[in-house]
Design an enzyme around this catalytic site. Structure first.
Site, short mmCIF file in Angstrom:
data_model
loop_
_atom_site.label_atom_id
_atom_site.label_comp_id
_atom_site.label_asym_id
_atom_site.label_seq_id
_atom_site.Cartn_x
_atom_site.Cartn_y
_atom_site.Cartn_z
N LYS A 235 0.82 -1.22 0.00
CA LYS A 235 0.00 0.00 0.00
C LYS A 235 0.85 1.27 0.00
CE LYS A 235 -2.22 -1.06 3.80
NZ LYS A 235 -1.63 -2.39 4.05
N ASN B 272 -3.39 6.39 5.90
CA ASN B 272 -2.64 5.46 6.75
C ASN B 272 -1.14 5.64 6.62
OD1 ASN B 272 -2.89 3.25 8.65
ND2 ASN B 272 -2.04 1.93 7.07
N HIS C 79 -3.77 -9.39 10.57
CA HIS C 79 -4.64 -8.82 11.61
C HIS C 79 -5.69 -9.82 12.12
CE1 HIS C 79 -2.80 -4.99 10.92
NE2 HIS C 79 -3.23 -4.93 9.67
#
Length: 472
Positions: A147, A170, A215
Site C-alpha cells: 500500500k 494510513n 490482523h
C-alpha cells in the site's frame, strides 16, 4: 459530475477519467452544536478533535489509557475546549452524544462502540468524516501489502504533471488534516481498520492490491478481514474506477460485485489492462499501448513489480503521460523499512524489511532474492499461519533466527525446515546472523509480526536494525 478529456491535457493515447469537482462535490455535514465523541487519542484522534472544534462541535475525547500515558497527546490539544474521559471505557460517557468518531486502533468490540450502536448513535471513521468535507477526488489504495509504496508512487506521478496533490491517510498525515485546503487530487492509503466504519467514503479510483492473512488478532477470521477491505468499493458508482489484481483470486472475485469500471493488473498478457513481461510493464488500452522498461528502476522484487503495475493502472486512468510515469518509476528510491538495502560487509548484504509484518509480505520479500538468505523474524503474533512460508523457507532460507514474543510459535511451524536459532532480542539476532553468514549471503530482517513487544512500531524496529548493522 464533470469529466475532463485528459488526452487534451497530457497527450495520452487513451480515454481519460479526470474527475473535476463540481460546486456540490461534498455538502459536508452540520457539526456546530453537536456533541461528538472521538474514541482513541492517537495521532488520528487528536487531528480529528482539532477539526471538530474548528467546526463548532462540542468535543469529547475518550481513551482507555491513563492521563499520564497520554500527556503528549493532551498537550497537542491544550487550550482547546475539549473534555477528556481517560483511563476507562464507561458507557455512561455516551450520554447526549450525537456522533462517535472511531480511531483506527479501536476494535469493534470496544464497550463504547458497542454502547453507541445500542443507543442508535451514528459511528463513523475518521476517513468517513473527512470525505464528507473534502473538495477533491480521491485515489484510495488498500490491500495487505504494498500500500505505502503504491500510494507514494501514484502521488509522485500526479504531482509530476502539475496537479496539486496530497498523499496521506494510513501513510503520513491523517486524511482529516487535508480538508482545509483545495486540492486537485488526494491519494490515500487506507487500512482495513479505517474501512470498518465507512458509509459514504467514495474514492473516484480505488485499488485493491492483494489479500493475504493479516490482523487475525483483530478479526474473527480471514473472511471478516477481506470483507473490511472490500468496503473501499461500497460507495463507488459506474462513474468510478476499481483497480484489481487479476492474480489474487480473492481480489479478482470482487470484479463481480463492484459497480465501478474495472481496470486490472497482473502478470499474464491481456487485451486491455496492465501486465508485466520480459523486463517491462505494458499498459494496453482500447486505442493502443505503452511500454515501461524496468532496467533502470531502483526498487526490486516481485512485489514491487506488482506495485508498479497498480500505480501505472491508476496513473493512466487520469492520463499521466508515459514519459512522466517512466521518469517517476526510475527515480523512485523505495520506502524505508521495505526491502531497504542497508549495507554490505565482507560480501554479505543486509536488508531492512521491518514493514514486513505479515506472512504474505515475508513470502514476497524472500521471492525477491536468488542468494541464500539468513532470515530474522519474530515479534507479536498477529494470528497468521506461518506454515504458508514453508516453501520459501525450504527454497531460500539457509538459517532462521527468531526473537520476540512469537519466536516459539514460529519455531514450531517452521524450525524443522532449516537451521534455526532462537535469541533474546534483535541485537543478538543481528550478531548471530553475521556469525552465520558467508560471502554472497543475504541477511534479511522480515519479521512476519508486529513490533509492539519490544518497539514502539515497525519504524523504530527498522531503525534499530540499521544501527546494529552499521555498527558491525
Amino acid at each position: 459530475m464533470q469529466y475532463a478529456e485528459g488526452s487534451n491535457k497530457t497527450g495520452s493515447l487513451f480515454p481519460a477519467y479526470c474527475f473535476l469537482p463540481t460546486a456540490d462535490w461534498n455538502l459536508g455535514m452540520e457539526l456546530r452544536g453537536k456533541k461528538v465523541m472521538v474514541l482513541g487519542l492517537a495521532r488520528t484522534g487528536s487531528e480529528t478533535a482539532r477539526f471538530l472544534v474548528r467546526r463548532g462541535a462540542d468535543v469529547l475525547v475518550s481513551d482507555c489509557k491513563s492521563e499520564a500515558e497520554l500527556r503528549r497527546e493532551k498537550e497537542f490539544l491544550s487550550g482547546l475546549p475539549i473534555r477528556f474521559f481517560l483511563g476507562g471505557e464507561k458507557t455512561s460517557w455516551l450520554e447526549g452524544v450525537d456522533l462517535l468518531i472511531a480511531s483506527p486502533g479501536v476494535p469493534a468490540e470496544n464497550p463504547l462502540l458497542q454502547g453507541a450502536r445500542k443507543r442508535g448513535i451514528e459511528v463513523v471513521s475518521e476517513i468517513e468524516l473527512a470525505c464528507r468535507f473534502l473538495r477533491a477526488p480521491l485515489v484510495a489504495i488498500t490491500g495487505t501489502n504494498g500500500k505505502s509504496t503504491t500510494t507514494t508512487l501514484i502521488g509522485e506521478m500526479l504531482k509530476a504533471i502539475g496537479l496539486k496533490t496530497f498523499v496521506g491517510g494510513n501513510i503520513g498525515a491523517p486524511l482529516i488534516g487535508f480538508v482545509a485546503e483545495d486540492w486537485d487530487w488526494g491519494v490515500v492509503e487506507v487500512s482495513s481498520f479505517q474501512l470498518e466504519w465507512v458509509k459514504e467514503f467514495r474514492p473516484r479510483i480505488a485499488a485493491l492490491l492483494n489479500l493475504t492473512e493479516d490482523h487475525l488478532d483483530r478479526y474473527a477470521d480471514f473472511s471478516s478481514y477481506c470483507e473490511a477491505k472490500e468496503r473501499i468499493f461500497n460507495a463507488q458508482t459506474d462513474e468510478d474506477i476499481a483497480v484489481l489484481n487479476r492474480d489474487d483470486p480473492l481480489a479478482w472475485s470482487m470484479r463481480e460485485r463492484v459497480r465501478s469500471r474495472v481496470i486490472s493488473f497482473g502478470w499474464a498478457e491481456v487485451r486491455e489492462g496492465v501486465y508485466a513481461k520480459q523486463g517491462e510493464i505494458v499498459w494496453r488500452g482500447e486505442h493502443g499501448q505503452e511500454r515501461f522498461p524496468l532496467s533502470r528502476v531502483k526498487i526490486q522484487g516481485v512485489h514491487n513489480v506488482e506495485n508498479l503495475m497498480a500505480a501505472i493502472a491508476v496513473a493512466k486512468s487520469v492520463s499521466v503521460p508515459a514519459e512522466i510515469i517512466q521518469r517517476v518509476i526510475e527515480e523512485f528510491p523505495g520506502l524505508e523499512h521495505r526491502l531497504e538495502y542497508v549495507r554490505e560487509k565482507n560480501g554479505v548484504r543486509f536488508y531492512n524489511d521491518s514493514k514486513g509484518t505479515n506472512v504474505g509480505a515475508v513470502a514476497k520479500s524472500l521471492a525477491s532474492f536468488s542468494s541464500p538468505v539468513i532470515l530474522i523474524a519474530g515479534g507479536v503474533d498477529k494470528g497468521g499461519e506461518y506454515r504458508i512460508l514453508a516453501g520459501e523457507i525450504k527454497r531460500q532460507v539457509k538459517k532462521l533466527i527468531l526473537f520476540g514474543a512469537a519466536k516459539e510459535k514460529i519455531r514450531s511451524a517452521l524450525g524443522h525446515l532449516t537451521e534455526t536459532a532462537v535469541v533474546e532480542n534483535l541485537e543478538a539476532a543481528v550478531q548471530e546472523a553475521y556469525r552465520s553468514s558467508r560471502p554472497g549471503d543475504v541477511v534479511l530482517l522480515s519479521p512476519a509480526c508486529s513490533s509492539f513487544d519490544m518497539f514502539q512500531n515497525y519504524a523504530e524496529r527498522g531503525k534499530v536494525f540499521r544501527t546494529l548493522v552499521q555498527n558491525l
